[in-house]
Design a protein around this motif. Structure first.
Motif, PDB file in Angstrom:
ATOM      1  N   GLU A 160       7.530  -4.723   0.923  1.00 24.28           N
ATOM      2  CA  GLU A 160       7.541  -4.033   2.215  1.00 24.28           C
ATOM      3  C   GLU A 160       6.148  -4.018   2.834  1.00 24.28           C
ATOM      4  O   GLU A 160       5.986  -4.188   4.057  1.00 24.28           O
ATOM      5  N   VAL A 163       5.432  -7.312   4.426  1.00 21.64           N
ATOM      6  CA  VAL A 163       6.076  -7.451   5.734  1.00 21.64           C
ATOM      7  C   VAL A 163       5.237  -6.770   6.805  1.00 21.64           C
ATOM      8  O   VAL A 163       5.029  -7.310   7.906  1.00 21.64           O
ATOM      9  N   GLN A 167       3.518  -8.538  10.024  1.00 23.28           N
ATOM     10  CA  GLN A 167       3.761  -8.087  11.395  1.00 23.28           C
ATOM     11  C   GLN A 167       2.451  -7.785  12.112  1.00 23.28           C
ATOM     12  O   GLN A 167       2.263  -8.134  13.290  1.00 23.28           O
ATOM     13  N   ASN A 197       8.494 -13.299   4.029  1.00 23.48           N
ATOM     14  CA  ASN A 197       8.300 -11.958   3.488  1.00 23.48           C
ATOM     15  C   ASN A 197       9.567 -11.106   3.629  1.00 23.48           C
ATOM     16  O   ASN A 197       9.888 -10.296   2.753  1.00 23.48           O
ATOM     17  N   ASN A 198      10.258 -11.278   4.749  1.00 21.85           N
ATOM     18  CA  ASN A 198      11.527 -10.549   4.910  1.00 21.85           C
ATOM     19  C   ASN A 198      12.553 -10.999   3.875  1.00 21.85           C
ATOM     20  O   ASN A 198      13.340 -10.194   3.367  1.00 21.85           O
ATOM     21  N   GLU A 199      12.535 -12.264   3.575  1.00 23.16           N
ATOM     22  CA  GLU A 199      13.428 -12.779   2.530  1.00 23.16           C
ATOM     23  C   GLU A 199      13.093 -12.155   1.178  1.00 23.16           C
ATOM     24  O   GLU A 199      13.986 -11.765   0.403  1.00 23.16           O
ATOM     25  N   LEU A 201      11.701  -9.304   0.763  1.00 22.67           N
ATOM     26  CA  LEU A 201      12.060  -7.895   0.851  1.00 22.67           C
ATOM     27  C   LEU A 201      13.554  -7.706   0.539  1.00 22.67           C
ATOM     28  O   LEU A 201      13.937  -6.766  -0.169  1.00 22.67           O
TER      29      LEU A 201
END
Length: 489
Positions: A160, A163, A167, A197-199, A201
């Protein structure tokens, strides 16, 4: 009235919703998880029933010292013919019944009953030891699953954070791209990194879900809404409590159930030898009984008693087929017509026969073994050989325990070293990342180089988290073998 009912219904549903909300918001502590597992685990419940069976075995063994009492009743219809005392064939149908009571007690049987009672007591202790061993195993499973769930949450926080960094990096690059300092390709690279990074997460969240599912299944509770309490584990002064394994091993020999179970097996084998030897001694039994019977010829009146009034001691039994009056005397002539005999008939029915036929018996029996084909000697030898084999079992249990503690100690020491190295690596990677951010912002470092530094930081964070929880479990395992309850406080 209708308004009141609607109000009550609203309050009822509000209460239900609040209870459901409380259930979903509850976060389980480690102590609650362990306690719930020990109370509801099916294997533990079955082991608890094994203890109840062992208690019943003790009750049964005590019963061997008590006398036995048995009642019996019988009824038989006999048809056909038989040979009478005078050699003639008699054809008749009869009914015979009887009741009886029999009591007996074993006075001596070579101390077999005493040894069976001792063995039953050891059986209860063995079931209690097995029960404790199972509880220990379940507790370790729960602790390990709980720590895995905490580790998954820790990795989620790391993902997290990455991410958020991505951002923020995109926002900074947008400004630089708008100012013409950075090419637009850097923005595309940053956006691709955010997607990656979202993947990660999502994968971290899936890892949490699987860890919580595994723990909830171990606890046998619904997975929906299940969660655990976050625990802040501080290892600022991480170190091993013990310098070597000998102290832990000596303490474990005193409290580990697997060692006591092996010792009980030896004690039980010694009793098996004594039980086998009991066959060499005589067996003494004391018994007593009483019984009575009733017999009736089908189709005829029960026999009556004929009494001579002048000779009351003379009693004869003759069949009277149709006695019209059992009270008035019946005149039956003898062989001498000048000397008639006056008889009086008396009923000989069910109650009278049961009373007259009542008999008692008491006796002692002694069975002395002399020779039985060497079976007793062979049984004794087998029991002795079995004991020697079981003694090796105790040695094996001690060796296994020492090996387990040694491995746990080496694992804990390696985990501590790994944690210290990961902590130092993370400190260095954090400093390198701060420097890289400044270089990248000033255009000195390429996006690829900056991403490499950032990946090394992420790996260092994950490595430290894994090393931390691994060391916590390994060190707690050593405390567990020393006899200290596992706690994360």
């Amino acid at each position: 009235m209708r308004k009141i009912n609607l109000k009550q219904i609203s309050l009822f549903f509000g209460l239900i919703c609040s209870l459901l909300s409380f259930t979903q918001e509850k976060k389980w502590t480690l102590q609650e998880c362990v306690a719930h597992a020990l109370e509801n685990n099916i294997s533990i419940q079955q082991s608890g029933l094994d203890k109840e069976i062992a208690r019943e075995n003790i009750t049964s063994a005590k019963g061997n010292f008590l006398p036995t009492l048995n009642g019996s009743a019988s009824g038989n219809l006999n048809f056909g013919s038989y040979i009478g005392q005078d050699g003639s064939r008699i054809s008749t149908n009869t009914f015979r019944s009887g009741i009886g009571l029999n009591a007996g007690i074993t006075v001596f049987n070579g101390f077999r009953n005493t040894n069976l009672y001792k063995q039953a007591q050891l059986g209860l202790e063995a079931s209690e030891v097995q029960f404790q061993k199972l509880k220990d195993d379940i507790s370790l499973y729960v602790v390990n699953s709980y720590l895995n769930a905490l580790l998954s949450k820790e990795n989620y926080k790391i993902a997290e954070e990455q991410v958020k960094v991505s951002q923020q990096q995109i926002e900074n690059i947008k400004i630089l791209v708008d100012q013409g300092v950075k090419p637009k390709s850097d923005l595309f690279n940053a956006q691709a990194e955010l997607a990656s990074n979202n993947e990660n997460l999502i994968a971290a969240q899936n890892s949490i879900d699987l860890a919580l599912l595994n723990l909830s299944q171990l606890l046998q509770v619904p997975n929906k809404g299940f969660d655990i309490q976050d625990v802040e584990i501080n290892l600022s002064s991480a170190k091993l409590m013990y310098d070597d394994t000998q102290r832990i091993f000596e303490k474990a020999l005193q409290n580990r159930p697997e060692i006591r179970a092996a010792e009980i097996n030896i004690e039980n084998s010694e009793i098996d030898i004594e039980i086998a030897k009991s066959a060499l001694y005589p067996t003494i039994n004391l018994g007593a009984s009483l019984g009575t019977s009733y017999q009736h010829v089908l189709g005829e009146k029960d026999r009556i008693t004929i009494v001579d009034p002048d000779n009351p001691g003379d009693i004869a039994y003759i069949p009277i087929f149709e006695p019209d009056d059992l009270v008035n005397p019946i005149l039956i002539p003898t062989s001498d017509p000048r000397n008639p005999v006056n008889y009086k008939s008396i009923s000989n029915g069910f109650a009278k026969q049961f009373s007259d036929n009542l008999g008692y018996n008491i006796g002692v029996s002694i069975n002395i073994p002399i020779f039985n084909g060497f079976r007793t000697k062979s049984s004794i030898n087998r029991a002795k050989i079995s004991k020697e084999r079981i003694v090796y079992g105790l040695g094996q249990a001690k060796q296994d325990l020492y090996s387990t503690i040694e491995n746990a100690y080496l694992d804990a020491r390696a985990a501590l070293n790994q944690y210290e190295a990961s902590d130092a690596s993370l400190t260095a990677q954090e400093e390198a990342f701060r420097t890289a951010q400044e270089s990248y912002s000033n255009g000195v470092m390429t996006p690829f180089e900056f991403q490499q530094v950032r990946n090394r930081l992420t790996n260092a964070q994950s490595s430290l988290a894994n090393a931390k929880f691994n060391f916590v479990f390994k060190s707690k395992l050593l405390e567990f073998y020393y006899g200290i309850p596992i706690s994360l406080d």
